[in-house]
Design a protein around this motif. Structure first.
Motif, PDB file in Angstrom:
ATOM      1  N   MET A   1      38.107  35.400 -49.167  1.00 57.91           N
ATOM      2  CA  MET A   1      36.711  35.018 -49.153  1.00 57.91           C
ATOM      3  C   MET A   1      36.574  33.506 -48.978  1.00 57.91           C
ATOM      4  SD  MET A   1      33.938  36.496 -49.198  1.00 57.91           S
ATOM      5  CE  MET A   1      32.258  36.424 -49.526  1.00 57.91           C
ATOM      6  N   LYS A   2      37.498  32.770 -49.589  1.00 52.68           N
ATOM      7  CA  LYS A   2      37.437  31.316 -49.489  1.00 52.68           C
ATOM      8  C   LYS A   2      37.666  30.865 -48.045  1.00 52.68           C
ATOM      9  CE  LYS A   2      39.031  27.148 -51.647  1.00 52.68           C
ATOM     10  NZ  LYS A   2      39.735  26.535 -52.737  1.00 52.68           N
ATOM     11  N   LEU A   3      38.543  31.562 -47.335  1.00 51.54           N
ATOM     12  CA  LEU A   3      38.815  31.230 -45.949  1.00 51.54           C
ATOM     13  C   LEU A   3      37.568  31.453 -45.096  1.00 51.54           C
ATOM     14  CD1 LEU A   3      40.850  30.369 -43.827  1.00 51.54           C
ATOM     15  CD2 LEU A   3      41.486  32.770 -43.561  1.00 51.54           C
ATOM     16  N   LEU A   4      36.834  32.533 -45.353  1.00 60.01           N
ATOM     17  CA  LEU A   4      35.603  32.816 -44.627  1.00 60.01           C
ATOM     18  C   LEU A   4      34.562  31.729 -44.878  1.00 60.01           C
ATOM     19  CD1 LEU A   4      34.145  34.820 -42.811  1.00 60.01           C
ATOM     20  CD2 LEU A   4      33.376  36.011 -44.860  1.00 60.01           C
ATOM     21  N   THR A   5      34.447  31.271 -46.124  1.00 61.60           N
ATOM     22  CA  THR A   5      33.521  30.203 -46.467  1.00 61.60           C
ATOM     23  C   THR A   5      33.903  28.908 -45.775  1.00 61.60           C
ATOM     24  OG1 THR A   5      33.230  31.224 -48.628  1.00 61.60           O
ATOM     25  CG2 THR A   5      32.432  28.985 -48.379  1.00 61.60           C
ATOM     26  N   GLN A   6      35.199  28.603 -45.727  1.00 60.98           N
ATOM     27  CA  GLN A   6      35.646  27.380 -45.055  1.00 60.98           C
ATOM     28  C   GLN A   6      35.365  27.448 -43.555  1.00 60.98           C
ATOM     29  OE1 GLN A   6      39.754  27.276 -46.148  1.00 60.98           O
ATOM     30  NE2 GLN A   6      39.387  26.126 -48.055  1.00 60.98           N
ATOM     31  N   PHE A   8      32.937  29.136 -42.124  1.00 61.98           N
ATOM     32  CA  PHE A   8      31.497  28.983 -41.953  1.00 61.98           C
ATOM     33  C   PHE A   8      31.088  27.519 -42.058  1.00 61.98           C
ATOM     34  CE2 PHE A   8      27.249  28.623 -43.836  1.00 61.98           C
ATOM     35  CZ  PHE A   8      26.504  29.180 -42.800  1.00 61.98           C
ATOM     36  N   GLU A   9      31.626  26.803 -43.029  1.00 62.13           N
ATOM     37  CA  GLU A   9      31.305  25.385 -43.194  1.00 62.13           C
ATOM     38  C   GLU A   9      31.785  24.574 -42.001  1.00 62.13           C
ATOM     39  OE1 GLU A   9      32.923  24.196 -46.939  1.00 62.13           O
ATOM     40  OE2 GLU A   9      31.330  25.166 -48.094  1.00 62.13           O
ATOM     41  N   ALA A  10      32.949  24.895 -41.469  1.00 63.95           N
ATOM     42  CA  ALA A  10      33.458  24.189 -40.294  1.00 63.95           C
ATOM     43  C   ALA A  10      32.568  24.463 -39.085  1.00 63.95           C
ATOM     44  CB  ALA A  10      34.892  24.607 -40.007  1.00 63.95           C
ATOM     45  N   LEU A  11      32.156  25.710 -38.924  1.00 65.87           N
ATOM     46  CA  LEU A  11      31.259  26.058 -37.819  1.00 65.87           C
ATOM     47  C   LEU A  11      29.920  25.365 -37.991  1.00 65.87           C
ATOM     48  CD1 LEU A  11      30.745  27.810 -35.310  1.00 65.87           C
ATOM     49  CD2 LEU A  11      29.905  29.584 -36.852  1.00 65.87           C
ATOM     50  N   HIS A  12      29.413  25.334 -39.207  1.00 66.62           N
ATOM     51  CA  HIS A  12      28.131  24.687 -39.479  1.00 66.62           C
ATOM     52  C   HIS A  12      28.209  23.197 -39.147  1.00 66.62           C
ATOM     53  CE1 HIS A  12      24.613  23.112 -41.286  1.00 66.62           C
ATOM     54  NE2 HIS A  12      24.315  24.151 -42.029  1.00 66.62           N
ATOM     55  N   LEU A  13      29.275  22.541 -39.546  1.00 63.18           N
ATOM     56  CA  LEU A  13      29.427  21.118 -39.245  1.00 63.18           C
ATOM     57  C   LEU A  13      29.533  20.880 -37.745  1.00 63.18           C
ATOM     58  CD1 LEU A  13      31.828  19.874 -42.056  1.00 63.18           C
ATOM     59  CD2 LEU A  13      29.424  19.307 -41.750  1.00 63.18           C
ATOM     60  N   VAL A  15      28.142  22.799 -35.351  1.00 63.69           N
ATOM     61  CA  VAL A  15      26.833  23.060 -34.743  1.00 63.69           C
ATOM     62  C   VAL A  15      25.833  21.979 -35.125  1.00 63.69           C
ATOM     63  CG1 VAL A  15      24.887  24.653 -34.714  1.00 63.69           C
ATOM     64  CG2 VAL A  15      27.210  25.525 -34.590  1.00 63.69           C
ATOM     65  N   VAL A  16      25.776  21.645 -36.399  1.00 64.10           N
ATOM     66  CA  VAL A  16      24.780  20.692 -36.892  1.00 64.10           C
ATOM     67  C   VAL A  16      25.174  19.267 -36.544  1.00 64.10           C
ATOM     68  CG1 VAL A  16      23.698  19.787 -38.968  1.00 64.10           C
ATOM     69  CG2 VAL A  16      24.046  22.222 -38.726  1.00 64.10           C
ATOM     70  N   GLY A  17      26.421  18.965 -36.625  1.00 64.81           N
ATOM     71  CA  GLY A  17      26.888  17.611 -36.369  1.00 64.81           C
ATOM     72  C   GLY A  17      27.534  17.059 -37.620  1.00 64.81           C
ATOM     73  N   ALA A  18      28.583  16.298 -37.434  1.00 66.46           N
ATOM     74  CA  ALA A  18      29.324  15.771 -38.582  1.00 66.46           C
ATOM     75  C   ALA A  18      28.546  14.695 -39.316  1.00 66.46           C
ATOM     76  CB  ALA A  18      30.664  15.225 -38.111  1.00 66.46           C
ATOM     77  N   HIS A  19      27.577  14.047 -38.663  1.00 69.73           N
ATOM     78  CA  HIS A  19      26.836  12.960 -39.307  1.00 69.73           C
ATOM     79  C   HIS A  19      25.800  13.467 -40.303  1.00 69.73           C
ATOM     80  CE1 HIS A  19      24.244  14.237 -36.006  1.00 69.73           C
ATOM     81  NE2 HIS A  19      23.236  13.765 -36.706  1.00 69.73           N
ATOM     82  N   GLN A  20      25.461  14.746 -40.219  1.00 67.66           N
ATOM     83  CA  GLN A  20      24.437  15.290 -41.103  1.00 67.66           C
ATOM     84  C   GLN A  20      25.080  15.979 -42.297  1.00 67.66           C
ATOM     85  OE1 GLN A  20      21.960  18.116 -39.213  1.00 67.66           O
ATOM     86  NE2 GLN A  20      20.777  18.561 -41.035  1.00 67.66           N
ATOM     87  N   GLN A  21      24.494  15.778 -43.470  1.00 65.42           N
ATOM     88  CA  GLN A  21      25.011  16.429 -44.666  1.00 65.42           C
ATOM     89  C   GLN A  21      24.520  17.873 -44.704  1.00 65.42           C
ATOM     90  OE1 GLN A  21      23.654  14.145 -47.954  1.00 65.42           O
ATOM     91  NE2 GLN A  21      24.793  12.323 -47.385  1.00 65.42           N
ATOM     92  N   LEU A  22      25.296  18.736 -45.336  1.00 68.83           N
ATOM     93  CA  LEU A  22      24.905  20.138 -45.447  1.00 68.83           C
ATOM     94  C   LEU A  22      23.656  20.269 -46.310  1.00 68.83           C
ATOM     95  CD1 LEU A  22      28.346  21.881 -45.969  1.00 68.83           C
ATOM     96  CD2 LEU A  22      26.880  21.979 -43.976  1.00 68.83           C
ATOM     97  N   GLY A  23      22.733  21.098 -45.882  1.00 71.25           N
ATOM     98  CA  GLY A  23      21.530  21.354 -46.655  1.00 71.25           C
ATOM     99  C   GLY A  23      20.437  20.330 -46.474  1.00 71.25           C
ATOM    100  N   LYS A  24      20.674  19.290 -45.718  1.00 73.84           N
ATOM    101  CA  LYS A  24      19.673  18.251 -45.516  1.00 73.84           C
ATOM    102  C   LYS A  24      19.078  18.417 -44.110  1.00 73.84           C
ATOM    103  CE  LYS A  24      19.183  13.363 -46.454  1.00 73.84           C
ATOM    104  NZ  LYS A  24      19.890  12.103 -46.622  1.00 73.84           N
TER     105      LYS A  24
END
Length: 80
Positions: A1-6, A8-13, A15-24
């Motif tokens: 499960m932890k691997l799936l979460t990691q 997702f976070e990598a994909l999110h970063l 797509v969103v961009g590394a300069h933006q913080q998660l949830g902001k």
């Protein structure tokens, strides 16, 4: 499960961009909200005045029809 979460976070970063913080939210998230709000206000105002204009034109036409009928009804009574 932890691997799936990691992943997702990598994909999110990515797509969103590394300069933006998660949830902001980014600055671009507000653009559709502002434009849609503006569009609703403009269309709502235009619809209000369009309906009002048509309503006033109907009242004006009824008033003119009543005025044009009124002298024709009085003329026979005035001739007698």
């Amino acid at each position: 499960m932890k691997l799936l979460t990691q992943r997702f976070e990598a994909l999110h970063l990515t797509v969103v961009g590394a300069h933006q913080q998660l949830g902001k939210p980014s600055q671009m998230d507000w653009v559709p909200i502002v434009f849609i709000t503006f569009k609703v206000l403009v269309f709502g105002t235009c619809m209000f005045y369009a309906i009002k204009w048509h309503h006033d034109q109907g009242k004006k036409a009824k008033e003119e029809a009543r005025r044009s009928r009124a002298p024709a009804e009085r003329t026979p009574g005035a001739a007698e």
